[in-house]
Design a protein around this motif. Structure first.
Motif, PDB file in Angstrom:
ATOM      1  N   GLY A  92       0.801  -1.222   0.000  1.00 30.47           N
ATOM      2  CA  GLY A  92       0.000   0.000   0.000  1.00 30.47           C
ATOM      3  C   GLY A  92       0.827   1.263   0.000  1.00 30.47           C
ATOM      4  O   GLY A  92       0.312   2.355   0.247  1.00 30.47           O
ATOM      5  N   GLY A  93       2.111   1.130  -0.261  1.00 32.52           N
ATOM      6  CA  GLY A  93       2.994   2.294  -0.253  1.00 32.52           C
ATOM      7  C   GLY A  93       2.669   3.303  -1.331  1.00 32.52           C
ATOM      8  O   GLY A  93       2.834   4.505  -1.136  1.00 32.52           O
ATOM      9  N   ASP A  94       2.182   2.825  -2.484  1.00 30.70           N
ATOM     10  CA  ASP A  94       1.837   3.754  -3.561  1.00 30.70           C
ATOM     11  C   ASP A  94       0.665   4.637  -3.164  1.00 30.70           C
ATOM     12  O   ASP A  94       0.648   5.835  -3.428  1.00 30.70           O
ATOM     13  N   PHE A  95      -0.333   4.060  -2.486  1.00 30.44           N
ATOM     14  CA  PHE A  95      -1.465   4.858  -2.014  1.00 30.44           C
ATOM     15  C   PHE A  95      -1.040   5.777  -0.869  1.00 30.44           C
ATOM     16  O   PHE A  95      -1.547   6.888  -0.745  1.00 30.44           O
ATOM     17  N   HIS A 133      -0.683  11.298   0.714  1.00 30.51           N
ATOM     18  CA  HIS A 133       0.027  12.444   1.271  1.00 30.51           C
ATOM     19  C   HIS A 133       0.139  13.593   0.270  1.00 30.51           C
ATOM     20  O   HIS A 133      -0.046  14.761   0.638  1.00 30.51           O
ATOM     21  N   LEU A 134       0.431  13.273  -0.985  1.00 29.07           N
ATOM     22  CA  LEU A 134       0.502  14.324  -2.008  1.00 29.07           C
ATOM     23  C   LEU A 134      -0.856  14.987  -2.213  1.00 29.07           C
ATOM     24  O   LEU A 134      -0.948  16.212  -2.357  1.00 29.07           O
ATOM     25  N   SER A 152      -6.501  18.376  -0.848  1.00 23.59           N
ATOM     26  CA  SER A 152      -7.423  17.334  -1.286  1.00 23.59           C
ATOM     27  C   SER A 152      -7.924  17.570  -2.716  1.00 23.59           C
ATOM     28  O   SER A 152      -9.085  17.418  -3.043  1.00 23.59           O
ATOM     29  N   ARG A 153      -7.012  17.980  -3.564  1.00 22.33           N
ATOM     30  CA  ARG A 153      -7.246  18.102  -4.992  1.00 22.33           C
ATOM     31  C   ARG A 153      -5.887  17.996  -5.667  1.00 22.33           C
ATOM     32  O   ARG A 153      -4.864  18.104  -5.030  1.00 22.33           O
ATOM     33  N   ARG A 172     -11.183   7.372  -5.302  1.00 23.28           N
ATOM     34  CA  ARG A 172     -10.563   7.729  -4.019  1.00 23.28           C
ATOM     35  C   ARG A 172     -10.079   9.179  -4.002  1.00 23.28           C
ATOM     36  O   ARG A 172     -10.016   9.809  -2.954  1.00 23.28           O
ATOM     37  N   TYR A 173      -9.734   9.696  -5.180  1.00 22.01           N
ATOM     38  CA  TYR A 173      -9.194  11.054  -5.281  1.00 22.01           C
ATOM     39  C   TYR A 173     -10.086  11.970  -6.112  1.00 22.01           C
ATOM     40  O   TYR A 173      -9.620  12.910  -6.746  1.00 22.01           O
TER      41      TYR A 173
END
Length: 155
Positions: A48-51, A56-57, A63-64, A147-148
């Protein structure tokens, strides 16, 4: 300069021990980096490191995806980086061809042949690997995921 009796030379002035075919070279320049990349990729994907990084980014940008359509990321980094990479690969290929066609007695070009060939092959393998992974994995960019704020579900 006379060659020591038990030293085998492959091409030009470079002994086999300094060529890309030497076992130590293959271990340090192919096997170890490939193994490290596989381990890191596995940790990022399976752990889950990619998520974690994307989360965080995403939060840091309010949150955009603030830089999604920015000139800096679209033109300078993405297109400009791709064009610069291609231009440098062409320059390395041309220099490599020049070094291999020069007289073998020229010490400068004799020592440039293998490193230039290695550099061009590394670029080519990297570009082909990225291209193949993009087409075979069919992974979406983070901003396309639900999710984003996107419309696609992560598969």
């Amino acid at each position: 300069m006379p060659m020591p009796p038990n030293e085998f030379r492959l091409l030009g002035n470079a002994p086999l021990s300094n060529s890309p075919f030497a076992p130590r070279f293959l271990i340090t320049h192919l096997a170890l980096p490939a193994g490290a990349a596989l381990i890191i990729s596995s940790l990022l994907m399976d752990g889950g490191g990619d998520f974690w990084v994307a989360d965080h980014l995403y939060r840091l940008q309010g949150s955009r995806w603030a830089l999604r359509d920015a000139w800096l990321t679209n033109n300078l980094l993405h297109r400009g980086g791709k064009n610069l990479s291609t231009l440098l690969a062409i320059a390395v290929a041309a220099t490599c061809i020049w070094a291999w066609r020069k007289k073998r007695s020229n010490k400068c070009t004799a020592y440039l042949r293998w490193p230039l060939l290695y550099l061009f092959c590394a670029y080519l393998i990297g570009a082909l690997t990225v291209s193949a992974l993009k087409s075979f994995t069919n992974m979406d960019c983070p901003w396309n995921l639900v999710r984003y704020g996107g419309a696609r579900v992560f598969v």
